[in-house]
Design a protein around this motif. Structure first.
Motif, PDB file in Angstrom:
ATOM      1  N   ARG A   1       6.528 -15.534  96.397  1.00 29.95           N
ATOM      2  CA  ARG A   1       6.331 -14.867  95.114  1.00 29.95           C
ATOM      3  C   ARG A   1       6.370 -15.899  93.982  1.00 29.95           C
ATOM      4  NH1 ARG A   1      11.422 -11.153  95.721  1.00 29.95           N
ATOM      5  NH2 ARG A   1      12.109 -13.224  96.454  1.00 29.95           N
TER       6      ARG A   1
ATOM      7  N   GLY B   1       1.255 -13.180  93.123  1.00 30.15           N
ATOM      8  CA  GLY B   1       1.753 -13.057  91.757  1.00 30.15           C
ATOM      9  C   GLY B   1       1.193 -14.071  90.792  1.00 30.15           C
TER      10      GLY B   1
ATOM     11  N   ASP C   1      11.550 -14.176  92.258  1.00 32.51           N
ATOM     12  CA  ASP C   1      10.412 -14.971  92.717  1.00 32.51           C
ATOM     13  C   ASP C   1      10.944 -16.092  93.604  1.00 32.51           C
ATOM     14  OD1 ASP C   1       8.352 -13.518  91.619  1.00 32.51           O
ATOM     15  OD2 ASP C   1       8.290 -14.670  89.756  1.00 32.51           O
TER      16      ASP C   1
END
Length: 257
Positions: free
Chosen positions: A31, A72, A91
């Protein structure tokens, strides 16, 4: 014998399905986020598309190691939040960020260097200011306020130098350019490459100018959260090392200078 022959395609199909399932299970999603105001790392390509240095790096790593997928990178976040979300495990990775003691306590920084940034001063177009050293700005006192981005390591660097008037109230470089034109600072310190793109994107062409003296340089790295499996971190490191070895990383950096 006929029964055995007819069963071969079924066995082959089962093997292929099992292999595909195993491969799918081995795919790791990392992410990430696109960082606002960080040209050439992330650039608004129009029509909701994000392009830039880091996007090319992500796609190249995916090609080298098809089991790694970045998700992302088409969604914008301010840099300070993008880094924060890696440290808080929302993330997994931040692209091309600078080392600092605080960040090194929270993140794993990977060699090689992604890009070496030069830090330059931006002044108003009609300002005859000449700066060859930090002492030139210190001598100006309150008339030498340096605008920097809050959350960037530049503010920490300037505080360590001492004796400078610093304004780090804005998190977005576009706002700092507006503050510069509004005379809320004498100069704006920002990194290059990417300055010309930033100035053009914000409509500041002709209103500001970039001073020629390089004030300092700083390398940037891929940084991964310490919550990420070490084996995955090692895979990203190997891909980056291969990119450096083959010259592919240098070609990507050159493309976005």
């Amino acid at each position: 014998m006929r029964r055995a022959v007819r069963s071969l395609p079924v066995l082959l199909l089962c093997c292929l399905l099992l292999a595909a399932g195993s491969q799918a299970q081995n795919i790791v999603t990392l992410r990430v986020a696109a960082q606002t105001g960080t040209e050439p790392k992330f650039i608004d390509g129009g029509n909701g598309r994000v392009i830039g240095l880091c996007i090319d790096i992500f796609r190249t790593i995916e090609r080298i190691d098809p089991g790694l997928v970045f998700a992302g990178d088409q969604q914008w976040l301010p840099l300070i939040r993008a880094v924060s979300e890696v440290t808080t495990r929302q993330d997994d990775l931040a692209c091309a960020i600078q080392r600092s003691p605080e960040r090194e306590r929270q993140l794993v920084f990977l060699d090689p260097v992604i890009i070496q940034f030069q830090y330059l001063l931006v002044a108003r177009a009609d300002d005859q200011l000449v700066v060859n050293s930090w002492d030139d700005l210190r001598a100006l006192g309150e008339r030498g306020v340096v605008l920097v981005n809050r959350g960037f390591t530049t503010s920490d660097y300037l505080k360590q130098l001492g004796g400078l008037q610093i304004n780090a109230s804005a998190t977005d470089p576009a706002i700092n350019l507006q503050m510069l034109v509004a005379r809320r600072g004498r100069v704006f310190l920002h990194r290059n490459p990417g300055l010309k793109t930033l100035i053009a994107r914000t409509g500041m062409t002709g209103k500001v100018k970039v001073l020629p003296h390089v004030m300092y340089e700083n390398p940037t790295y891929i940084a991964i959260g310490k919550h990420v499996d070490p084996s995955v971190t090692a895979r990203v490191r190997r891909a980056l090392e291969q990119m450096e070895r083959t010259g592919e990383l240098a070609r990507i950096v050159k493309k976005w200078e």
